[in-house]
Motif scaffolding. Structure first.
Motif, PDB file in Angstrom:
ATOM      1  N   GLU A 149    -100.215 -17.988 -24.383  1.00 41.12           N
ATOM      2  CA  GLU A 149     -99.489 -18.931 -24.916  1.00 41.12           C
ATOM      3  C   GLU A 149     -98.263 -18.771 -23.397  1.00 41.12           C
ATOM      4  N   SER A 150     -98.022 -17.984 -22.923  1.00 41.00           N
ATOM      5  CA  SER A 150     -97.304 -17.922 -21.665  1.00 41.00           C
ATOM      6  C   SER A 150     -97.658 -18.795 -20.574  1.00 41.00           C
ATOM      7  N   LEU A 151     -98.856 -18.156 -20.468  1.00 42.06           N
ATOM      8  CA  LEU A 151    -100.043 -19.313 -19.157  1.00 42.06           C
ATOM      9  C   LEU A 151     -99.706 -20.757 -18.982  1.00 42.06           C
ATOM     10  N   GLU A 152     -99.754 -21.170 -20.484  1.00 45.00           N
ATOM     11  CA  GLU A 152    -100.050 -22.566 -21.034  1.00 45.00           C
ATOM     12  C   GLU A 152     -98.445 -22.796 -20.114  1.00 45.00           C
ATOM     13  N   THR A 153     -97.130 -22.531 -20.773  1.00 48.67           N
ATOM     14  CA  THR A 153     -96.261 -23.083 -19.958  1.00 48.67           C
ATOM     15  C   THR A 153     -95.985 -22.858 -19.024  1.00 48.67           C
ATOM     16  N   GLN A 154     -97.118 -21.767 -18.284  1.00 50.10           N
ATOM     17  CA  GLN A 154     -96.219 -21.913 -16.327  1.00 50.10           C
ATOM     18  C   GLN A 154     -97.421 -22.816 -15.704  1.00 50.10           C
ATOM     19  N   LEU A 155     -98.318 -23.211 -16.269  1.00 55.66           N
ATOM     20  CA  LEU A 155     -99.783 -24.217 -15.920  1.00 55.66           C
ATOM     21  C   LEU A 155     -98.500 -25.461 -15.625  1.00 55.66           C
ATOM     22  N   LYS A 156     -98.147 -25.714 -16.776  1.00 48.23           N
ATOM     23  CA  LYS A 156     -96.928 -27.243 -16.029  1.00 48.23           C
ATOM     24  C   LYS A 156     -95.859 -26.705 -15.050  1.00 48.23           C
ATOM     25  N   ASP A 157     -94.783 -25.238 -15.317  1.00 47.63           N
ATOM     26  CA  ASP A 157     -94.791 -26.201 -13.620  1.00 47.63           C
ATOM     27  C   ASP A 157     -95.150 -25.379 -13.158  1.00 47.63           C
ATOM     28  N   LEU A 158     -96.266 -25.028 -12.290  1.00 45.35           N
ATOM     29  CA  LEU A 158     -97.252 -25.298 -11.311  1.00 45.35           C
ATOM     30  C   LEU A 158     -97.652 -26.250 -11.409  1.00 45.35           C
ATOM     31  N   ALA A 159     -97.465 -27.056 -12.062  1.00 47.16           N
ATOM     32  CA  ALA A 159     -98.673 -28.553 -11.838  1.00 47.16           C
ATOM     33  C   ALA A 159     -96.920 -29.723 -10.488  1.00 47.16           C
ATOM     34  N   ILE A 160     -96.107 -29.135 -10.872  1.00 48.64           N
ATOM     35  CA  ILE A 160     -94.678 -29.805  -9.742  1.00 48.64           C
ATOM     36  C   ILE A 160     -94.732 -28.915  -9.195  1.00 48.64           C
ATOM     37  N   ASP A 161     -94.872 -27.902  -8.482  1.00 51.23           N
ATOM     38  CA  ASP A 161     -95.075 -26.875  -7.819  1.00 51.23           C
ATOM     39  C   ASP A 161     -96.106 -27.409  -6.358  1.00 51.23           C
ATOM     40  N   LYS A 162     -97.386 -28.202  -6.891  1.00 46.75           N
ATOM     41  CA  LYS A 162     -98.264 -27.881  -6.454  1.00 46.75           C
ATOM     42  C   LYS A 162     -97.662 -29.125  -5.442  1.00 46.75           C
ATOM     43  N   ALA A 163     -97.372 -29.726  -6.091  1.00 48.60           N
ATOM     44  CA  ALA A 163     -97.178 -31.829  -5.286  1.00 48.60           C
ATOM     45  C   ALA A 163     -96.116 -31.390  -3.899  1.00 48.60           C
ATOM     46  N   TYR A 193     -95.727 -28.495  -2.841  1.00 46.26           N
ATOM     47  CA  TYR A 193     -96.722 -27.520  -1.726  1.00 46.26           C
ATOM     48  C   TYR A 193     -97.607 -28.567  -1.018  1.00 46.26           C
ATOM     49  N   GLN A 194     -98.104 -29.220  -1.340  1.00 45.84           N
ATOM     50  CA  GLN A 194     -98.748 -30.157  -0.545  1.00 45.84           C
ATOM     51  C   GLN A 194     -97.958 -31.046   0.119  1.00 45.84           C
ATOM     52  N   GLU A 195     -97.351 -31.737  -0.197  1.00 45.46           N
ATOM     53  CA  GLU A 195     -96.183 -31.745   1.104  1.00 45.46           C
ATOM     54  C   GLU A 195     -96.111 -31.178   1.882  1.00 45.46           C
ATOM     55  N   VAL A 196     -95.626 -29.794   1.856  1.00 47.75           N
ATOM     56  CA  VAL A 196     -95.098 -29.248   2.962  1.00 47.75           C
ATOM     57  C   VAL A 196     -96.081 -28.248   4.024  1.00 47.75           C
ATOM     58  N   LEU A 197     -97.700 -28.492   3.407  1.00 51.06           N
ATOM     59  CA  LEU A 197     -98.830 -27.832   3.925  1.00 51.06           C
ATOM     60  C   LEU A 197     -99.249 -28.889   4.869  1.00 51.06           C
ATOM     61  N   SER A 198     -99.156 -30.201   4.944  1.00 48.88           N
ATOM     62  CA  SER A 198     -99.281 -31.330   5.472  1.00 48.88           C
ATOM     63  C   SER A 198     -98.339 -31.446   7.264  1.00 48.88           C
ATOM     64  N   GLU A 199     -96.832 -30.954   6.278  1.00 48.36           N
ATOM     65  CA  GLU A 199     -96.064 -30.689   7.196  1.00 48.36           C
ATOM     66  C   GLU A 199     -96.491 -29.452   8.886  1.00 48.36           C
ATOM     67  N   ASN A 200     -96.844 -28.790   7.611  1.00 53.33           N
ATOM     68  CA  ASN A 200     -96.991 -27.349   8.350  1.00 53.33           C
ATOM     69  C   ASN A 200     -98.178 -27.525   9.597  1.00 53.33           C
TER      70      ASN A 200
END
Lengths: 269, 178
Positions: free
Chosen positions: A72-86, A88-95
């Motif tokens: 149950e707790s992981l399902e909540t975290q998953l939603k937040d991680l989707a935003i973080d992933k976006a 992260y992709q920006e930061v990775l590209s710049e890196n």
């Protein structure tokens, strides 16, 4: 000689025992010890696998309820991680662009030695003092202080003692097993991690001015010559900070269960 | 000569298998299983049913292999097992002369306690270990070792009595008053 044997067998045994001790310390028994260890290694490995499978099935039954809560707790975290992933992709590209400009060498290709865990070792069977014994040693190029990682690249500990054909690994959750680490926060806070009760990791003596957040990732800092930078230890789960104290401390949760480790890799410098 | 050599080889083989079993399999079990010490149980059985000398031979072999496999101070297991065996044999010969199940259980518990106590002292004095005698986990572990030792004693006492035919009373004999 026979009379002596009949009358004083205890002294004979004591003499044999002392002789063995002396031969060991002068190194004369090393070829024998290596031969014995090499011979029993396959049996040792199979016995340890058998024991961990029993341990794993026992753990599964007791952890079912905890797992349901965790889902149950992981399902909540998953939603937040989707935003973080976006982000992260920006930061990775710049890196990647910056690396090309500055011509940095990619540090993620580590040289590793694969090893099997063949025993958990300690004078006493207390949870906080169980080190692992692996079936690679000096012959495979291992030395004290090297980092040991799981198959997911997570640091599980470091080598604290080495023999010719085996090595002893202290887990990051073992008291006394210290690693130079840093937090992936704004200021890249550096410090020393130490095990607590065989269950978690603690990072003490962090200046009060440093901002630490729950879920900050903890990685190796690279300040130790034997351990490269960037290996993941765990995540911050608790921060203890009192306004009238000079230091604050963080509790770090490892990202995997150390109980059922059977295959590990040693990172060579 | 051939019989003695065969016994010696068999003895050594049992010792090394038991040492590997203790080192690898037992250490991988859950916490309640890690306190099972088959080597200690076998040593106590040998002291009680046979004699001290065969037990010391067994300790020399078993302890040697355990010392090779482990990363502890070389000789620590052989030394502590030997010391515990000598103390227990002295108690058995001088105080627990009635060879019943009760005396066997007492021998088992005394051996386990002395062995763990010596390891704790050696660890504290020579190996820079913490003072584990004040640690609740040490006493909890000791409790589990007593449980496994006691269980083994109760299960195997009768078959071994039948096999050795040395010790008649199962429980303490009751003296008739009339």
């Amino acid at each position: 000689m026979m009379k002596l044997q009949r009358k004083n067998p205890l002294f004979i045994l004591l003499a044999i025992f002392l002789l063995i001790i002396i031969l060991h310390w002068i190194g004369a028994l090393q070829p024998v010890e290596r031969f014995i260890f090499k011979s029993i290694r396959p049996l040792s490995n199979d016995l340890y696998l058998w024991g961990t499978s029993i341990s794993a099935s026992y753990d599964e039954r007791t952890q079912k309820e905890e797992l349901l809560e965790k889902i149950e707790s992981l399902e909540t975290q998953l939603k937040d991680l989707a935003i973080d992933k976006a982000l992260y992709q920006e930061v990775l590209s710049e890196n990647e662009k910056l690396r090309k400009h500055l011509n940095f060498v990619d540090n993620n290709n580590f040289t590793t030695v694969l090893a099997h865990v063949i025993a958990q070792e300690g004078l006493f069977t207390t949870a906080e003092r169980r080190d692992l014994v692996i079936d690679k040693g000096r012959q495979a190029g291992l030395s004290e202080g090297l980092a040991v990682i799981s198959d997911g690249g997570i640091v599980i500990g470091k080598i604290i003692a080495v023999e010719e054909e085996s090595a002893r690994v202290c887990l990051t959750t073992t008291p006394g097993c210290q690693l130079a680490v840093s937090l992936q926060n704004e200021t890249q806070t550096q410090g020393l991690s130490d095990g607590r009760l065989g269950l978690t990791i603690a990072m003490d003596f962090i200046p009060q001015l440093e901002k630490i957040a729950i879920s900050d990732v903890v990685v190796t800092s690279g300040l130790s010559s034997e351990i490269p930078r960037g290996l993941v230890l765990g995540k911050v789960t608790e921060v203890k900070s009192e306004s009238n104290e000079v230091w604050q401390s963080a509790t770090i949760e490892p990202l995997l269960n150390f109980n059922n480790l059977t295959i590990v890799s040693v990172v060579l410098p | 000569m051939f019989k003695a050599l065969t016994q010696f080889l068999l003895f050594s083989l049992v010792s090394i298998l038991l040492a590997v079993f203790q080192f690898s399999f037992i250490s991988a079990l859950p916490a309640w299983g890690q306190n099972l010490y088959p080597g200690v149980i076998v040593i106590v059985f040998i002291i009680f049913f046979i004699d001290l000398l065969p037990a010391l031979y067994f300790i020399l072999a078993f302890g040697f292999f355990l010392d090779i496999l482990s990363f502890q101070f070389f000789g620590v297991y052989t030394l502590t097992l030997t010391a515990a065996a000598l103390v227990v044999y002295f108690i058995l010969k001088n105080f627990l002369t009635n060879r019943s199940l009760y005396s066997f259980l007492a021998v088992m518990f005394i051996f386990i306690f002395i062995y763990n106590f010596l390891l704790a002292i050696i660890s504290f004095i020579f190996l820079s270990g913490s003072f584990i005698l004040g640690d609740i986990s040490f006493w909890s572990s000791l409790g589990w070792q007593f449980f496994w030792g006691g269980l083994s004693a109760i299960i195997f006492f009768s078959p071994l009595i039948f096999w050795f035919k040395k010790f008649k009373p199962f429980f303490l004999e009751k003296k008739r008053l009339v």
